[in-house]
Structure formats: structure tokens, C-alpha cells
Design a protein around this motif. Structure first.
Motif, mmCIF file in Angstrom:
data_model
loop_
_atom_site.group_PDB
_atom_site.id
_atom_site.type_symbol
_atom_site.label_atom_id
_atom_site.label_comp_id
_atom_site.label_asym_id
_atom_site.label_seq_id
_atom_site.Cartn_x
_atom_site.Cartn_y
_atom_site.Cartn_z
ATOM 1 N N VAL A 88 0.867 -1.176 0.000
ATOM 2 C CA VAL A 88 0.000 0.000 0.000
ATOM 3 C C VAL A 88 0.901 1.222 0.000
ATOM 4 C CG1 VAL A 88 -1.765 1.293 1.266
ATOM 5 C CG2 VAL A 88 -1.815 -1.219 1.256
ATOM 6 N N VAL A 89 0.657 2.121 -0.935
ATOM 7 C CA VAL A 89 1.471 3.326 -1.053
ATOM 8 C C VAL A 89 0.538 4.499 -1.283
ATOM 9 C CG1 VAL A 89 3.321 4.453 -2.355
ATOM 10 C CG2 VAL A 89 3.357 1.980 -2.063
ATOM 11 N N ASP A 90 0.815 5.600 -0.619
ATOM 12 C CA ASP A 90 0.044 6.814 -0.866
ATOM 13 C C ASP A 90 0.924 7.842 -1.567
ATOM 14 O OD1 ASP A 90 1.649 7.766 1.183
ATOM 15 O OD2 ASP A 90 0.007 8.427 2.445
ATOM 16 N N GLN A 91 0.297 8.910 -1.991
ATOM 17 C CA GLN A 91 1.010 9.921 -2.769
ATOM 18 C C GLN A 91 2.147 10.563 -1.962
ATOM 19 O OE1 GLN A 91 -1.589 12.874 -4.401
ATOM 20 N NE2 GLN A 91 -0.116 13.446 -5.936
ATOM 21 N N ASN A 92 1.935 10.814 -0.687
ATOM 22 C CA ASN A 92 2.996 11.410 0.134
ATOM 23 C C ASN A 92 4.203 10.486 0.227
ATOM 24 O OD1 ASN A 92 1.480 13.728 0.616
ATOM 25 N ND2 ASN A 92 0.508 12.834 2.403
ATOM 26 N N SER A 93 3.928 9.191 0.335
ATOM 27 C CA SER A 93 5.032 8.225 0.370
ATOM 28 C C SER A 93 5.794 8.241 -0.951
ATOM 29 C CB SER A 93 4.512 6.812 0.631
ATOM 30 O OG SER A 93 3.895 6.735 1.880
ATOM 31 N N LEU A 94 5.067 8.310 -2.046
ATOM 32 C CA LEU A 94 5.726 8.340 -3.355
ATOM 33 C C LEU A 94 6.619 9.570 -3.503
ATOM 34 C CD1 LEU A 94 2.925 7.093 -5.751
ATOM 35 C CD2 LEU A 94 5.102 5.969 -5.276
ATOM 36 N N ILE A 95 6.133 10.694 -3.002
ATOM 37 C CA ILE A 95 6.920 11.931 -3.091
ATOM 38 C C ILE A 95 8.189 11.812 -2.244
ATOM 39 C CG2 ILE A 95 6.943 14.391 -2.474
ATOM 40 C CD1 ILE A 95 3.901 14.379 -3.232
ATOM 41 N N SER A 96 8.051 11.316 -1.028
ATOM 42 C CA SER A 96 9.173 11.303 -0.083
ATOM 43 C C SER A 96 10.071 10.074 -0.174
ATOM 44 C CB SER A 96 8.626 11.384 1.348
ATOM 45 O OG SER A 96 7.860 12.546 1.514
ATOM 46 N N TYR A 97 9.514 8.941 -0.596
ATOM 47 C CA TYR A 97 10.254 7.674 -0.502
ATOM 48 C C TYR A 97 10.237 6.875 -1.802
ATOM 49 C CZ TYR A 97 9.551 8.755 4.437
ATOM 50 O OH TYR A 97 9.517 9.376 5.656
ATOM 51 N N SER A 98 10.223 7.537 -2.933
ATOM 52 C CA SER A 98 10.091 6.791 -4.195
ATOM 53 C C SER A 98 11.221 5.778 -4.400
ATOM 54 C CB SER A 98 9.956 7.730 -5.394
ATOM 55 O OG SER A 98 11.081 8.560 -5.544
ATOM 56 N N GLN A 99 12.438 6.150 -4.044
ATOM 57 C CA GLN A 99 13.562 5.219 -4.204
ATOM 58 C C GLN A 99 13.397 4.001 -3.297
ATOM 59 O OE1 GLN A 99 16.626 5.514 -6.348
ATOM 60 N NE2 GLN A 99 16.362 3.361 -5.842
ATOM 61 N N GLN A 100 13.025 4.215 -2.041
ATOM 62 C CA GLN A 100 12.844 3.109 -1.101
ATOM 63 C C GLN A 100 11.698 2.191 -1.545
ATOM 64 O OE1 GLN A 100 13.359 6.339 -0.273
ATOM 65 N NE2 GLN A 100 14.199 6.544 1.788
ATOM 66 N N ILE A 101 10.629 2.774 -2.053
ATOM 67 C CA ILE A 101 9.488 1.985 -2.540
ATOM 68 C C ILE A 101 9.923 1.131 -3.720
ATOM 69 C CG2 ILE A 101 7.231 2.127 -3.676
ATOM 70 C CD1 ILE A 101 6.758 4.674 -1.908
#
Length: 154
Positions: A79-92
């Protein structure tokens, strides 16, 4: 996942922009009347007409996501939200590669793909939603979904 107010606001704004674009090409009195009198009334009308409908749509869609998550082992979804994508795209991206052995994918930072300027303003829709139980249901579901974000996205 996207939070319900952002989604509902976006859908209403999309409808509104069609009307706004029509008036943007006009000149003189017609344009002046739009800006001074009709613009705000049109947005209120659209919020009244669509806010509850689009909230129900968000609920239905995300309830299906929840049902799916509940049937899958934890290692088979993320599960990923937009804030996570902005802040943690490399980790995801790295976690997806590790977890599912994805090959041939090239990392592109999310901030290169995401255009904040294209995102609609989040509207205050609560006054337009008559059935307040829908808001409580959406808040609870959103909270449940967010509880499934990876540790770096919390």
C-alpha cells in the motif's frame, strides 16, 4: 491510495474546469458576469450535486481494495500513498524489486513524474455531504488503509 477529500475535490474540479474553460475564451460582459457572479455559484452547485456521489464512489473503490488486501498474504501487496511516493520513491522502488524480483525496470524519481501544479485544490466538501456517516466511514477506511503503509511511509 489517495485520501477521499483529494479524490472527490479532483473529480468535482475536473467538471468545473470544463465550464471555466468555456468562459475563459469569452470577452467583455459575458466574462465579467462569469467572474463576478457565476463562478462561485457554479462551484457550489457542482459540490452540492457531486460531493456525496463521488464520496460513495471513493468508498466503493477503496472497500474493494481493502477486501483484496485482506485476502492476500502481506508479501503480495504494498500500500502506497502519494505522500510516500513523493518522499520515498527510491525506497518503494527498491522494496518492490527486493520483494517481487522485478527485472528490467528503471527507477525514475516520482518528483520528476508528479506535477504538483496540476493537482486540484482540496475543497471543503463536508458541508455538501448530507449523510455525515459517509464521512466517518471514509475516514475510518482511509485510516485502515494508511495503517498498511510500509514503515518508511508512515
Amino acid at each position: 491510495i489517495r485520501d477521499f477529500m483529494t479524490v472527490v475535490s479532483s473529480l468535482i474540479s475536473r467538471i468545473y474546469k470544463r465550464t471555466e474553460n468555456k468562459y475563459a475564451t469569452r470577452k467583455g460582459l459575458s466574462r465579467w458576469i462569469w467572474v463576478r457572479f457565476k463562478q462561485k455559484r457554479r462551484m457550489n452547485l457542482l459540490q452540492k450535486k457531486w460531493a456525496e456521489h463521488f464520496l460513495k464512489t471513493w468508498l466503493l473503490y477503496n472497500q474493494q481494495i481493502k477486501k483484496l488486501i485482506q485476502t492476500l498474504p502481506q508479501q503480495q501487496y504494498m500500500v502506497v500513498d502519494q505522500n510516500s511516493l513523493i518522499s520515498y520513491s527510491q525506497q518503494i522502488f527498491d522494496q518492490m524489486n527486493r520483494q517481487w524480483q522485478l527485472e528490467g525496470l528503471r527507477f525514475i524519481p516520482y518528483h520528476q513524474l508528479f506535477k504538483k501544479s496540476l493537482q486540484s485544490k482540496v475543497l471543503d466538501l463536508k458541508p455538501f455531504i448530507k449523510n455525515k456517516a459517509l464521512i466517518r466511514e471514509a475516514e475510518a477506511l482511509q485510516c485502515w488503509l494508511q495503517s498498511h503503509l510500509p514503515a518508511f511511509g508512515k
